[in-house]
Design a protein around this motif. Structure first.
Motif, PDB file in Angstrom:
ATOM      1  N   TYR A  45     -17.229 -42.933   2.226  1.00 22.09           N
ATOM      2  CA  TYR A  45     -16.937 -42.298   3.495  1.00 22.09           C
ATOM      3  C   TYR A  45     -18.136 -41.438   3.901  1.00 22.09           C
ATOM      4  O   TYR A  45     -18.725 -40.752   3.059  1.00 22.09           O
ATOM      5  N   ILE A  46     -18.480 -41.473   5.173  1.00 24.83           N
ATOM      6  CA  ILE A  46     -19.706 -40.807   5.621  1.00 24.83           C
ATOM      7  C   ILE A  46     -19.449 -40.043   6.909  1.00 24.83           C
ATOM      8  O   ILE A  46     -18.880 -40.574   7.867  1.00 24.83           O
ATOM      9  N   PHE A  47     -19.884 -38.786   6.914  1.00 20.76           N
ATOM     10  CA  PHE A  47     -19.917 -37.990   8.131  1.00 20.76           C
ATOM     11  C   PHE A  47     -21.394 -37.873   8.495  1.00 20.76           C
ATOM     12  O   PHE A  47     -22.144 -37.095   7.892  1.00 20.76           O
ATOM     13  N   ALA A  48     -21.820 -38.685   9.455  1.00 16.85           N
ATOM     14  CA  ALA A  48     -23.236 -38.780   9.824  1.00 16.85           C
ATOM     15  C   ALA A  48     -23.511 -37.943  11.062  1.00 16.85           C
ATOM     16  O   ALA A  48     -22.770 -38.006  12.050  1.00 16.85           O
ATOM     17  N   THR A  49     -24.594 -37.171  11.014  1.00 17.88           N
ATOM     18  CA  THR A  49     -24.912 -36.294  12.135  1.00 17.88           C
ATOM     19  C   THR A  49     -26.355 -36.476  12.597  1.00 17.88           C
ATOM     20  O   THR A  49     -27.220 -36.931  11.846  1.00 17.88           O
ATOM     21  N   ALA A  50     -26.577 -36.118  13.836  1.00 12.19           N
ATOM     22  CA  ALA A  50     -27.914 -36.112  14.437  1.00 12.19           C
ATOM     23  C   ALA A  50     -27.855 -35.208  15.648  1.00 12.19           C
ATOM     24  O   ALA A  50     -26.766 -34.884  16.150  1.00 12.19           O
ATOM     25  N   ARG A  51     -29.001 -34.794  16.137  1.00 14.67           N
ATOM     26  CA  ARG A  51     -29.006 -33.907  17.303  1.00 14.67           C
ATOM     27  C   ARG A  51     -28.391 -34.582  18.523  1.00 14.67           C
ATOM     28  O   ARG A  51     -27.754 -33.919  19.349  1.00 14.67           O
ATOM     29  N   VAL A  52     -28.582 -35.893  18.645  1.00 14.75           N
ATOM     30  CA  VAL A  52     -27.999 -36.653  19.757  1.00 14.75           C
ATOM     31  C   VAL A  52     -27.009 -37.654  19.173  1.00 14.75           C
ATOM     32  O   VAL A  52     -27.396 -38.613  18.499  1.00 14.75           O
TER      33      VAL A  52
END
Length: 281
Positions: free
Chosen positions: A32-39
């Motif tokens: 399971y992955i909670f992926a983040t980025a500025r956009v």
């Protein structure tokens, strides 16, 4: 509710480079992955890899309120965070004299303070569960960067110094910490991931010309495949006794060995003076 046999990963800086490859690799493993980025829109295709196991969110790690929201959202979605991967970061190229104060503060706000605050936000949750693993993305340049990458190196040295002490502070809570030190890999670091010093100083014209030529010659032609770092990271997390630091790649290993030899030789050469400094007579 997530499958307890699979890990929950919280990863920053997933729009490209290592972060994107990490998400792709872990998705194939069934984690399971909670992926983040500025956009957030740059992550739309990643969410499609496994919609039931991947959540995405906009996150600027220089914004503490945004960090706290993202951590809460991850726990709400998956129930826990097993591994925090602090991957977000960037570089600045240019002699230290030419890097402006604003640029210096900005790179530390992301590479050091942002990463530190991200870690602080997750630690209470991991302490409550008495388990967790923190991965800090550093660089082989933390061993000493060539001319022109000094401020980038400084931000990573600061991160490593704090992380080494933190690892000792949190081990009693069942939390592990590993610093990854990659060498050159095929990422966009030499592209949008690298800013140039704002000040133009004629005295450093040759250095800046050399940096520009090296950047053009090596962008996306680096020898390392990011997939190798992703696989190494997974192996480290699965290890019973993971390392505090892990170099990845031949070039990173050679840089570290050369630095260790240089420091050892210099200490040995100047040891008599070092010992004599104990005495004022």
């Amino acid at each position: 509710m997530t499958d307890t046999k699979q890990r929950v990963w919280f990863i920053t800086g997933c729009s490209k480079g290592f972060g994107r490859v990490f998400v792709e690799t872990l998705a194939r493993r069934g984690d399971y992955i909670f992926a983040t980025a500025r956009v957030a829109s740059t992550l739309d295709d990643l969410r499609g890899l496994a919609p039931e196991r991947i959540r995405t969110a906009a996150l600027d790690i220089t914004d503490m309120a945004a960090i706290e929201r993202a951590v809460a959202d991850c726990i709400a979605a998956f129930g826990r965070i097993d591994v925090l991967v602090n991957n977000a970061g960037y570089g600045v190229a240019g002699p230290i004299e030419a890097v402006s104060d604003a640029q210096t503060r900005a790179i530390f706000d992301t590479n050091f303070f942002g990463t530190l605050n991200m870690t602080r936000a997750v630690l209470p949750h991991m302490r409550d569960r008495h388990q967790g693993h923190i991965i800090q993305l550093s660089s082989s340049h933390a061993w000493g960067a060539p001319p022109g990458l000094g401020m980038y190196s400084a931000s990573k040295c600061a991160l490593e110094g704090a992380s080494e002490t933190m690892a000792k502070e949190i081990e009693g809570f069942g939390i592990r910490l590993t610093i990854l030190q990659p060498g050159p890999y095929k990422t966009d670091f030499l592209g949008t991931g690298l800013q140039l010093a704002e000040r133009k100083l004629d005295a450093y014209a040759n250095l800046m010309n050399g940096l520009g030529e090296a950047r053009a010659a090596n962008h996306l032609k680096q020898p390392g495949d990011p997939l190798g770092v992703a696989r190494a990271m997974v192996e480290v997390v699965e290890a019973e006794q993971p390392p505090l630091r892990l170099l990845t790649g031949k070039i990173a290993t050679e840089r570290a060995k050369a630095k260790i030899e240089q420091v050892s030789n210099e200490y040995a050469r100047w040891e008599p003076l070092a010992l004599a400094a104990d005495f004022a007579a």
